[in-house]
Motif scaffolding. Sequence first.
Motif, short mmCIF file in Angstrom:
data_model
loop_
_atom_site.label_atom_id
_atom_site.label_comp_id
_atom_site.label_asym_id
_atom_site.label_seq_id
_atom_site.Cartn_x
_atom_site.Cartn_y
_atom_site.Cartn_z
N MET A 242 0.72 -52.54 -18.33
CA MET A 242 1.92 -51.70 -18.22
C MET A 242 2.52 -51.45 -19.61
O MET A 242 2.94 -50.34 -19.91
CB MET A 242 2.93 -52.35 -17.29
CG MET A 242 2.42 -52.42 -15.86
SD MET A 242 3.55 -53.04 -14.60
CE MET A 242 4.56 -54.20 -15.39
N ILE B 213 0.03 -43.29 -18.26
CA ILE B 213 0.61 -43.25 -16.91
C ILE B 213 -0.31 -43.97 -15.93
O ILE B 213 0.16 -44.76 -15.09
CB ILE B 213 0.86 -41.79 -16.48
CG1 ILE B 213 2.02 -41.19 -17.29
CG2 ILE B 213 1.16 -41.71 -14.98
CD1 ILE B 213 2.19 -39.69 -17.11
N LEU B 214 -1.61 -43.73 -16.03
CA LEU B 214 -2.55 -44.39 -15.13
C LEU B 214 -2.55 -45.91 -15.32
O LEU B 214 -2.61 -46.67 -14.35
CB LEU B 214 -3.95 -43.82 -15.32
CG LEU B 214 -4.14 -42.37 -14.88
CD1 LEU B 214 -5.53 -41.86 -15.27
CD2 LEU B 214 -3.92 -42.22 -13.39
N LEU C 297 -0.03 -47.72 -16.44
CA LEU C 297 1.25 -48.20 -15.94
C LEU C 297 1.22 -48.35 -14.42
O LEU C 297 1.60 -49.40 -13.87
CB LEU C 297 2.36 -47.24 -16.36
CG LEU C 297 3.79 -47.60 -16.01
CD1 LEU C 297 4.21 -48.89 -16.69
CD2 LEU C 297 4.73 -46.48 -16.42
N VAL C 298 0.74 -47.35 -13.72
CA VAL C 298 0.66 -47.39 -12.25
C VAL C 298 -0.31 -48.47 -11.78
O VAL C 298 -0.03 -49.22 -10.85
CB VAL C 298 0.27 -46.00 -11.70
CG1 VAL C 298 -0.06 -46.06 -10.22
CG2 VAL C 298 1.38 -45.00 -11.95
N THR C 299 -1.44 -48.59 -12.46
CA THR C 299 -2.44 -49.59 -12.07
C THR C 299 -1.92 -51.00 -12.34
O THR C 299 -2.16 -51.91 -11.54
CB THR C 299 -3.77 -49.35 -12.80
OG1 THR C 299 -4.19 -48.01 -12.56
CG2 THR C 299 -4.84 -50.30 -12.31
N LEU D 61 1.18 -51.96 -12.17
CA LEU D 61 2.09 -52.23 -11.05
C LEU D 61 1.33 -52.57 -9.78
O LEU D 61 1.72 -53.45 -9.02
CB LEU D 61 3.01 -51.02 -10.82
CG LEU D 61 4.09 -50.79 -11.86
CD1 LEU D 61 4.76 -49.43 -11.64
CD2 LEU D 61 5.12 -51.90 -11.81
N ALA D 62 0.22 -51.86 -9.55
CA ALA D 62 -0.58 -52.13 -8.35
C ALA D 62 -1.20 -53.52 -8.40
O ALA D 62 -1.26 -54.21 -7.38
CB ALA D 62 -1.68 -51.07 -8.21
N LYS E 14 1.39 -56.00 -7.50
CA LYS E 14 1.65 -56.00 -6.05
C LYS E 14 0.51 -56.64 -5.27
O LYS E 14 0.65 -56.92 -4.09
CB LYS E 14 1.85 -54.57 -5.58
CG LYS E 14 3.19 -53.99 -6.01
CD LYS E 14 3.39 -52.62 -5.45
CE LYS E 14 3.74 -52.74 -4.00
NZ LYS E 14 4.11 -51.47 -3.37
N THR F 62 -2.70 -55.32 -4.80
CA THR F 62 -3.57 -54.39 -4.08
C THR F 62 -5.03 -54.71 -4.36
O THR F 62 -5.38 -55.23 -5.42
CB THR F 62 -3.28 -52.93 -4.48
OG1 THR F 62 -3.56 -52.78 -5.87
CG2 THR F 62 -1.85 -52.55 -4.19
N GLY G 172 -6.55 -52.41 -7.17
CA GLY G 172 -5.93 -52.50 -8.49
C GLY G 172 -6.81 -53.13 -9.55
O GLY G 172 -6.88 -52.65 -10.68
#
Length: 148
Positions: free
Chosen positions: A38, A82-83, A85-87, A89-90, A93, A95, A98
Amino acid sequence: MTTTPNPAAPGSPRRPSPTGESSPWAAGGAMFAAVMMMVIGVFGILEGIAALANDDVIFRVRGYTFKFDLTGWGWIHIVIGILLLVTGLAILKGTTWGRAVGIALTAIAAIFHFLWLPYQPFWSIVAIAICVFVIWALCVDRSGSVFD
């Protein structure tokens, strides 16, 4: 008489068990890897914005084989950032997709930072080192969630 080392004994190396459990150190490494993904994502976004907004911030390289327009490099860094950052976070979580996507995106980010090396050598080397650690941590940890 031969004795087998006790894996629970202090000072003995701890290896992942055949059941897929990982050491707490590796799980902590995976959590740190997600956070670092991130952070690198945010830095990539900022790096891309700097390349788009002001071409004087980035050192201009002449005669480089992988030379792109700085606008092109800016968009590449923003999208990868952006990718990441989102990954990241995943992964935090827990996932299932992820980790695999995180390994692939981090490998791509390392390659792009290698190609970006002549533009910002010090930051590129630091980013590649962080990417290598992130890939290692995501490959070693076998738990379902970094919080387990």
